[in-house]
Design a protein around this motif. Structure first.
Motif, PDB file in Angstrom:
ATOM      1  N   LEU A  10       0.818  -1.205   0.000  1.00  0.00           N
ATOM      2  CA  LEU A  10       0.000   0.000   0.000  1.00  0.00           C
ATOM      3  C   LEU A  10       0.856   1.261   0.000  1.00  0.00           C
ATOM      4  CD1 LEU A  10      -3.029   0.664  -0.003  1.00  0.00           C
ATOM      5  CD2 LEU A  10      -2.910   0.849   2.495  1.00  0.00           C
ATOM      6  N   ASP A  11       2.058   1.181   0.555  1.00  0.00           N
ATOM      7  CA  ASP A  11       2.954   2.346   0.566  1.00  0.00           C
ATOM      8  C   ASP A  11       3.971   2.301  -0.572  1.00  0.00           C
ATOM      9  OD1 ASP A  11       4.162   0.173   1.816  1.00  0.00           O
ATOM     10  OD2 ASP A  11       5.263   1.380   3.262  1.00  0.00           O
ATOM     11  N   GLY A  12       3.700   1.496  -1.590  1.00  0.00           N
ATOM     12  CA  GLY A  12       4.483   1.543  -2.809  1.00  0.00           C
ATOM     13  C   GLY A  12       5.723   0.688  -2.856  1.00  0.00           C
ATOM     14  N   VAL A  13       5.960  -0.156  -1.830  1.00  0.00           N
ATOM     15  CA  VAL A  13       7.170  -0.984  -1.792  1.00  0.00           C
ATOM     16  C   VAL A  13       7.007  -2.178  -2.734  1.00  0.00           C
ATOM     17  CG1 VAL A  13       8.631  -2.451  -0.342  1.00  0.00           C
ATOM     18  CG2 VAL A  13       7.774  -0.279   0.538  1.00  0.00           C
ATOM     19  N   VAL A  14       8.050  -2.442  -3.525  1.00  0.00           N
ATOM     20  CA  VAL A  14       8.059  -3.598  -4.430  1.00  0.00           C
ATOM     21  C   VAL A  14       9.241  -4.527  -4.148  1.00  0.00           C
ATOM     22  CG1 VAL A  14       6.787  -2.517  -6.317  1.00  0.00           C
ATOM     23  CG2 VAL A  14       9.255  -2.148  -6.138  1.00  0.00           C
ATOM     24  N   GLU A  15      10.085  -4.168  -3.201  1.00  0.00           N
ATOM     25  CA  GLU A  15      11.276  -4.963  -2.908  1.00  0.00           C
ATOM     26  C   GLU A  15      10.933  -6.168  -2.040  1.00  0.00           C
ATOM     27  OE1 GLU A  15      15.760  -4.382  -0.970  1.00  0.00           O
ATOM     28  OE2 GLU A  15      14.408  -2.673  -1.162  1.00  0.00           O
ATOM     29  N   ASP A  16      11.538  -7.310  -2.351  1.00  0.00           N
ATOM     30  CA  ASP A  16      11.409  -8.542  -1.567  1.00  0.00           C
ATOM     31  C   ASP A  16       9.956  -8.897  -1.238  1.00  0.00           C
ATOM     32  OD1 ASP A  16      14.167  -8.925  -1.517  1.00  0.00           O
ATOM     33  OD2 ASP A  16      14.413  -7.726   0.295  1.00  0.00           O
ATOM     34  N   PRO A  17       9.086  -8.984  -2.253  1.00  0.00           N
ATOM     35  CA  PRO A  17       7.684  -9.309  -1.960  1.00  0.00           C
ATOM     36  C   PRO A  17       7.509 -10.675  -1.312  1.00  0.00           C
ATOM     37  CG  PRO A  17       8.122  -9.489  -4.310  1.00  0.00           C
ATOM     38  CD  PRO A  17       9.329  -8.838  -3.706  1.00  0.00           C
ATOM     39  N   GLN A  18       8.499 -11.574  -1.486  1.00  0.00           N
ATOM     40  CA  GLN A  18       8.390 -12.891  -0.851  1.00  0.00           C
ATOM     41  C   GLN A  18       8.337 -12.781   0.669  1.00  0.00           C
ATOM     42  OE1 GLN A  18      11.109 -11.818  -2.463  1.00  0.00           O
ATOM     43  NE2 GLN A  18      12.815 -11.939  -1.000  1.00  0.00           N
ATOM     44  N   ASP A  19       8.734 -11.635   1.205  1.00  0.00           N
ATOM     45  CA  ASP A  19       8.728 -11.449   2.657  1.00  0.00           C
ATOM     46  C   ASP A  19       7.365 -11.036   3.189  1.00  0.00           C
ATOM     47  OD1 ASP A  19      11.419 -12.066   2.675  1.00  0.00           O
ATOM     48  OD2 ASP A  19      12.090  -9.975   2.769  1.00  0.00           O
ATOM     49  N   TRP A  20       6.435 -10.596   2.305  1.00  0.00           N
ATOM     50  CA  TRP A  20       5.170 -10.067   2.823  1.00  0.00           C
ATOM     51  C   TRP A  20       3.923 -10.400   1.994  1.00  0.00           C
ATOM     52  CZ3 TRP A  20       3.677  -6.798  -1.086  1.00  0.00           C
ATOM     53  CH2 TRP A  20       4.694  -6.160  -1.826  1.00  0.00           C
ATOM     54  N   HIS A  21       4.077 -10.932   0.784  1.00  0.00           N
ATOM     55  CA  HIS A  21       2.869 -11.058  -0.029  1.00  0.00           C
ATOM     56  C   HIS A  21       2.199 -12.435   0.038  1.00  0.00           C
ATOM     57  CE1 HIS A  21       2.872 -13.409  -3.848  1.00  0.00           C
ATOM     58  NE2 HIS A  21       4.164 -13.493  -3.638  1.00  0.00           N
ATOM     59  N   PHE A  22       2.902 -13.478   0.471  1.00  0.00           N
ATOM     60  CA  PHE A  22       2.316 -14.819   0.422  1.00  0.00           C
ATOM     61  C   PHE A  22       1.042 -14.980   1.250  1.00  0.00           C
ATOM     62  CE2 PHE A  22       6.578 -16.203  -1.143  1.00  0.00           C
ATOM     63  CZ  PHE A  22       6.128 -16.749  -2.337  1.00  0.00           C
ATOM     64  N   PRO A  23       0.874 -14.299   2.402  1.00  0.00           N
ATOM     65  CA  PRO A  23      -0.400 -14.454   3.127  1.00  0.00           C
ATOM     66  C   PRO A  23      -1.623 -13.998   2.328  1.00  0.00           C
ATOM     67  CG  PRO A  23       1.293 -13.524   4.569  1.00  0.00           C
ATOM     68  CD  PRO A  23       1.858 -13.523   3.186  1.00  0.00           C
ATOM     69  N   TYR A  24      -1.403 -13.214   1.284  1.00  0.00           N
ATOM     70  CA  TYR A  24      -2.510 -12.690   0.486  1.00  0.00           C
ATOM     71  C   TYR A  24      -2.702 -13.452  -0.826  1.00  0.00           C
ATOM     72  CZ  TYR A  24      -1.699  -8.809   3.678  1.00  0.00           C
ATOM     73  OH  TYR A  24      -1.525  -8.041   4.805  1.00  0.00           O
ATOM     74  N   PHE A  25      -1.875 -14.470  -1.061  1.00  0.00           N
ATOM     75  CA  PHE A  25      -1.955 -15.193  -2.335  1.00  0.00           C
ATOM     76  C   PHE A  25      -3.101 -16.202  -2.274  1.00  0.00           C
ATOM     77  CE2 PHE A  25      -0.940 -17.550  -6.044  1.00  0.00           C
ATOM     78  CZ  PHE A  25      -0.124 -16.746  -6.820  1.00  0.00           C
ATOM     79  N   ASN A  26      -4.062 -16.064  -3.176  1.00  0.00           N
ATOM     80  CA  ASN A  26      -5.185 -16.997  -3.249  1.00  0.00           C
ATOM     81  C   ASN A  26      -5.474 -17.313  -4.710  1.00  0.00           C
ATOM     82  OD1 ASN A  26      -6.370 -14.672  -4.167  1.00  0.00           O
ATOM     83  ND2 ASN A  26      -8.101 -14.702  -2.757  1.00  0.00           N
ATOM     84  N   ASP A  27      -6.565 -17.997  -4.970  1.00  0.00           N
ATOM     85  CA  ASP A  27      -6.888 -18.380  -6.347  1.00  0.00           C
ATOM     86  C   ASP A  27      -7.095 -17.166  -7.244  1.00  0.00           C
ATOM     87  OD1 ASP A  27      -6.722 -21.053  -5.715  1.00  0.00           O
ATOM     88  OD2 ASP A  27      -8.889 -21.339  -5.488  1.00  0.00           O
ATOM     89  N   GLU A  28      -7.652 -16.097  -6.682  1.00  0.00           N
ATOM     90  CA  GLU A  28      -7.879 -14.892  -7.483  1.00  0.00           C
ATOM     91  C   GLU A  28      -6.557 -14.297  -7.960  1.00  0.00           C
ATOM     92  OE1 GLU A  28     -11.683 -12.745  -5.460  1.00  0.00           O
ATOM     93  OE2 GLU A  28     -10.006 -13.225  -4.129  1.00  0.00           O
ATOM     94  N   MET A  29      -5.599 -14.204  -7.047  1.00  0.00           N
ATOM     95  CA  MET A  29      -4.302 -13.660  -7.418  1.00  0.00           C
ATOM     96  C   MET A  29      -3.582 -14.609  -8.377  1.00  0.00           C
ATOM     97  SD  MET A  29      -1.058 -12.394  -5.087  1.00  0.00           S
ATOM     98  CE  MET A  29      -2.015 -11.199  -4.177  1.00  0.00           C
ATOM     99  N   GLY A  30      -3.692 -15.913  -8.115  1.00  0.00           N
ATOM    100  CA  GLY A  30      -3.067 -16.875  -9.007  1.00  0.00           C
ATOM    101  C   GLY A  30      -3.598 -16.750 -10.423  1.00  0.00           C
ATOM    102  N   ALA A  31      -4.910 -16.532 -10.560  1.00  0.00           N
ATOM    103  CA  ALA A  31      -5.507 -16.376 -11.887  1.00  0.00           C
ATOM    104  C   ALA A  31      -5.008 -15.113 -12.567  1.00  0.00           C
ATOM    105  CB  ALA A  31      -7.031 -16.353 -11.778  1.00  0.00           C
TER     106      ALA A  31
END
Length: 205
Positions: free
Chosen positions: A12-33
């Motif tokens: 939300l604050d524009g960070v794109v570095e090291d997404p593996q550290d914070w994005h996996f809890p939000y990964f679902n079928d919608e994002m996978g698609a």
């Protein structure tokens, strides 16, 4: 002319570095698609060296393992992969090559190659910035996560404004927003005097 699309996980604050550290809890079928649709529409991947090294270090093993993501791993392996780097590179992942010469000139030539299939990017932030500035990126696919990471590299650094127009938006059940932008022809203009007319008048009490 072929279209170049770039997909990025972004906070939300524009960070794109090291997404593996914070994005996996939000990964679902919608994002996978959404990810599969952007990458799956392409037969060519344009990647920075760090992103390529990350992909090459994971996807071939996933393809060999034959798990749930083996189909995606095979598609990535079969795709033509063009890597942007100033260093001489050696490749072990099939269908990989190094982009030679000036970035803008080489990408323009790539877009002008025969065919209608997309050229996709994933991550590779410095290249995304350069292609946006050069007017060579056709679509920016942002998966905006509802978290403020508060540290790390952000998508946009300081410089001239980059006008964009919203192509589509979708809210996932996780709170992630899938936003697709394309370059706008010009930067909007206006001042407070132009905005006043749109302000609601307070009701009399």
């Amino acid at each position: 002319m072929r279209k170049i699309t770039a997909g990025l996980f972004i906070s939300l604050d524009g960070v794109v570095e090291d997404p593996q550290d914070w994005h996996f809890p939000y990964f679902n079928d919608e994002m996978g698609a959404a990810v599969t649709a952007q990458l799956g529409a392409a037969d060519t991947l344009l990647l920075g060296r760090r992103t390529y090294d990350s992909f090459a270090g994971a996807w071939p093993d996933r393809e060999a393992a034959g798990g749930q993501d083996a189909a995606m791993a095979k598609a990535l392996g079969d795709a033509r992969k063009i890597v942007v780097s100033n260093q001489d590179l050696r490749f072990t992942w099939r269908n990989s090559e190094q982009l030679r010469g000036d970035l803008a000139e080489a990408v323009t030539a790539l877009k002008n190659e025969p065919g209608t299939t997309d050229i996709a990017m994933s991550g590779s932030v410095s290249i995304v910035r350069q292609l946006l500035t050069a007017g060579l990126l056709d679509e920016l696919h942002l998966l905006v996560h509802p978290i403020a990471v508060r540290k790390g590299m952000r998508l946009f650094d300081e410089g001239e404004p980059v006008p964009l127009r919203l192509v589509s938006s979708q809210a996932f059940t996780t709170g992630v927003l899938h936003l697709i932008y394309a370059p706008a022809e010009s930067t909007p203009t206006g001042a407070y005097d132009d905005a006043k007319a749109h302000l609601s008048q307070p009701e009399n009490s």
